[in-house]
Design a protein around this motif. Structure first.
Motif, PDB file in Angstrom:
ATOM      1  N   CYS A  35     -11.068  -4.886  -6.901  1.00  0.00           N
ATOM      2  CA  CYS A  35      -9.678  -4.881  -6.445  1.00  0.00           C
ATOM      3  C   CYS A  35      -9.660  -4.869  -4.927  1.00  0.00           C
ATOM      4  CB  CYS A  35      -8.887  -3.712  -7.026  1.00  0.00           C
ATOM      5  SG  CYS A  35      -9.414  -2.101  -6.441  1.00  0.00           S
ATOM      6  N   CYS A  36      -8.517  -5.189  -4.369  1.00  0.00           N
ATOM      7  CA  CYS A  36      -8.422  -5.219  -2.915  1.00  0.00           C
ATOM      8  C   CYS A  36      -8.479  -3.788  -2.358  1.00  0.00           C
ATOM      9  CB  CYS A  36      -7.164  -5.943  -2.464  1.00  0.00           C
ATOM     10  SG  CYS A  36      -5.632  -5.100  -2.865  1.00  0.00           S
ATOM     11  N   GLY A  37      -8.930  -3.685  -1.114  1.00  0.00           N
ATOM     12  CA  GLY A  37      -9.074  -2.390  -0.479  1.00  0.00           C
ATOM     13  C   GLY A  37      -7.779  -1.617  -0.373  1.00  0.00           C
ATOM     14  N   ALA A  38      -6.647  -2.331  -0.299  1.00  0.00           N
ATOM     15  CA  ALA A  38      -5.353  -1.651  -0.181  1.00  0.00           C
ATOM     16  C   ALA A  38      -5.067  -0.776  -1.401  1.00  0.00           C
ATOM     17  CB  ALA A  38      -4.239  -2.670   0.011  1.00  0.00           C
ATOM     18  N   VAL A  39      -5.523  -1.204  -2.571  1.00  0.00           N
ATOM     19  CA  VAL A  39      -5.312  -0.394  -3.775  1.00  0.00           C
ATOM     20  C   VAL A  39      -6.094   0.912  -3.657  1.00  0.00           C
ATOM     21  CG1 VAL A  39      -5.699  -0.283  -6.275  1.00  0.00           C
ATOM     22  CG2 VAL A  39      -4.835  -2.391  -5.239  1.00  0.00           C
ATOM     23  N   VAL A  87       1.184   4.025 -19.539  1.00  0.00           N
ATOM     24  CA  VAL A  87       1.709   3.795 -18.213  1.00  0.00           C
ATOM     25  C   VAL A  87       0.693   3.004 -17.397  1.00  0.00           C
ATOM     26  CG1 VAL A  87       2.517   4.854 -16.071  1.00  0.00           C
ATOM     27  CG2 VAL A  87       2.990   5.961 -18.268  1.00  0.00           C
ATOM     28  N   ASP A  88       1.066   1.828 -16.957  1.00  0.00           N
ATOM     29  CA  ASP A  88       0.194   1.012 -16.133  1.00  0.00           C
ATOM     30  C   ASP A  88       0.944   0.572 -14.880  1.00  0.00           C
ATOM     31  OD1 ASP A  88      -1.887   1.030 -18.025  1.00  0.00           O
ATOM     32  OD2 ASP A  88      -0.986  -0.657 -19.082  1.00  0.00           O
ATOM     33  N   ILE A  89       0.220   0.450 -13.787  1.00  0.00           N
ATOM     34  CA  ILE A  89       0.763  -0.175 -12.582  1.00  0.00           C
ATOM     35  C   ILE A  89       0.038  -1.497 -12.446  1.00  0.00           C
ATOM     36  CG2 ILE A  89       1.027  -0.044 -10.082  1.00  0.00           C
ATOM     37  CD1 ILE A  89       0.833   2.992 -10.333  1.00  0.00           C
ATOM     38  N   GLU A  90       0.726  -2.583 -12.600  1.00  0.00           N
ATOM     39  CA  GLU A  90       0.095  -3.891 -12.507  1.00  0.00           C
ATOM     40  C   GLU A  90      -0.166  -4.241 -11.059  1.00  0.00           C
ATOM     41  OE1 GLU A  90      -0.890  -5.636 -15.061  1.00  0.00           O
ATOM     42  OE2 GLU A  90       0.031  -4.425 -16.612  1.00  0.00           O
ATOM     43  N   ASP A  91      -1.323  -4.795 -10.785  1.00  0.00           N
ATOM     44  CA  ASP A  91      -1.679  -5.248  -9.444  1.00  0.00           C
ATOM     45  C   ASP A  91      -1.781  -6.762  -9.480  1.00  0.00           C
ATOM     46  OD1 ASP A  91      -2.640  -5.727  -6.928  1.00  0.00           O
ATOM     47  OD2 ASP A  91      -4.667  -5.075  -7.369  1.00  0.00           O
ATOM     48  N   PHE A  92      -0.765  -7.435  -8.987  1.00  0.00           N
ATOM     49  CA  PHE A  92      -0.749  -8.887  -8.971  1.00  0.00           C
ATOM     50  C   PHE A  92      -1.175  -9.455  -7.636  1.00  0.00           C
ATOM     51  CE2 PHE A  92       2.393  -7.711 -12.210  1.00  0.00           C
ATOM     52  CZ  PHE A  92       1.842  -8.351 -13.291  1.00  0.00           C
ATOM     53  N   ALA A  93      -1.724  -8.611  -6.738  1.00  0.00           N
ATOM     54  CA  ALA A  93      -2.045  -9.042  -5.392  1.00  0.00           C
ATOM     55  C   ALA A  93      -3.070 -10.146  -5.372  1.00  0.00           C
ATOM     56  CB  ALA A  93      -2.545  -7.847  -4.571  1.00  0.00           C
ATOM     57  N   PHE A 150      -4.656   7.665   0.006  1.00  0.00           N
ATOM     58  CA  PHE A 150      -3.503   8.166   0.771  1.00  0.00           C
ATOM     59  C   PHE A 150      -2.685   9.144  -0.051  1.00  0.00           C
ATOM     60  CE2 PHE A 150      -3.318   3.994   3.403  1.00  0.00           C
ATOM     61  CZ  PHE A 150      -4.349   4.442   4.204  1.00  0.00           C
ATOM     62  N   ALA A 151      -2.713   8.972  -1.374  1.00  0.00           N
ATOM     63  CA  ALA A 151      -1.983   9.880  -2.257  1.00  0.00           C
ATOM     64  C   ALA A 151      -2.750  11.180  -2.484  1.00  0.00           C
ATOM     65  CB  ALA A 151      -1.694   9.194  -3.594  1.00  0.00           C
ATOM     66  N   THR A 167       0.828  -1.202   0.000  1.00  0.00           N
ATOM     67  CA  THR A 167       0.000   0.000   0.000  1.00  0.00           C
ATOM     68  C   THR A 167       0.864   1.255   0.000  1.00  0.00           C
ATOM     69  OG1 THR A 167      -1.737  -1.178   1.199  1.00  0.00           O
ATOM     70  CG2 THR A 167      -1.847   1.228   1.217  1.00  0.00           C
ATOM     71  N   ALA A 168       1.912   1.253   0.810  1.00  0.00           N
ATOM     72  CA  ALA A 168       2.819   2.411   0.843  1.00  0.00           C
ATOM     73  C   ALA A 168       3.502   2.598  -0.509  1.00  0.00           C
ATOM     74  CB  ALA A 168       3.859   2.238   1.949  1.00  0.00           C
ATOM     75  N   ALA A 169       3.930   1.510  -1.130  1.00  0.00           N
ATOM     76  CA  ALA A 169       4.587   1.597  -2.435  1.00  0.00           C
ATOM     77  C   ALA A 169       3.635   2.126  -3.498  1.00  0.00           C
ATOM     78  CB  ALA A 169       5.136   0.228  -2.837  1.00  0.00           C
ATOM     79  N   LEU A 170       2.397   1.600  -3.520  1.00  0.00           N
ATOM     80  CA  LEU A 170       1.413   2.077  -4.486  1.00  0.00           C
ATOM     81  C   LEU A 170       1.060   3.543  -4.243  1.00  0.00           C
ATOM     82  CD1 LEU A 170      -1.041  -0.946  -4.767  1.00  0.00           C
ATOM     83  CD2 LEU A 170       0.350   0.029  -6.605  1.00  0.00           C
ATOM     84  N   SER A 171       0.925   3.936  -2.980  1.00  0.00           N
ATOM     85  CA  SER A 171       0.619   5.330  -2.659  1.00  0.00           C
ATOM     86  C   SER A 171       1.681   6.265  -3.211  1.00  0.00           C
ATOM     87  CB  SER A 171       0.513   5.532  -1.141  1.00  0.00           C
ATOM     88  OG  SER A 171      -0.575   4.848  -0.617  1.00  0.00           O
TER      89      SER A 171
END
Length: 105
Positions: free
Chosen positions: A67-71, A99-105, A77-78, A47-51
Motif C-alpha cells: 500500500c502507499c506510504g500515506a496509508v 467494517v472496511d475502509i477501502e483504499d482506492f488510491a 498519525f492516529a 492521509t488526514a481523512a484516513l487518520s
C-alpha cells in the motif's frame, strides 16, 4: 482541468478560505447527500481523512501488504502501529465486524 476549474480554484484562493468556507460546506453537504449520510467532513488530504477514520475506530488496523506510504502514515498519525495482512484490496479493521475502509488510491 478546465478553465472553469482554474477559475474556481483562483476564486477560492482569493477568498482566504482555502480549506473552509461556503464552497467547502457545499461540497460536504453534496457528499453527505450522495452517500446517504447525515453529515460529511472535508479534509485537506486523504492521509488526514484516513487518520481521523482510524482514530475514531480506536482499534488496530491491518493495511494490505502493498500500500502507499500515506496509508501507513495515517495509521501512525492516529497513534497506532499497522500490522499486515495478505489482502491487497482494502484496509481491514479488526476484530472483524464487517467494517472496511477501502483504499482506492
Amino acid at each position: 482541468m478546465t478553465d472553469s476549474d482554474v477559475r474556481a480554484v483562483d476564486e477560492q484562493m482569493r477568498s482566504f478560505w482555502i480549506g473552509r468556507g461556503e464552497r467547502v460546506r457545499s461540497l460536504e453537504i453534496e457528499m453527505a447527500d450522495w452517500v446517504g449520510a447525515d453529515h460529511a467532513v472535508a479534509f485537506g488530504s486523504g492521509t488526514a481523512a484516513l487518520s481521523m477514520a482510524v482514530k475514531l475506530l480506536g482499534r488496530p488496523v491491518r493495511p494490505p501488504d502493498v500500500c502507499c506510504g500515506a496509508v501507513l502514515d495515517a495509521i501512525r498519525f492516529a497513534g497506532l502501529e499497522p500490522s499486515y495482512n495478505d489482502s491487497d484490496a482494502k484496509i481491514t479493521i479488526y476484530p472483524t465486524r464487517g467494517v472496511d475502509i477501502e483504499d482506492f488510491a
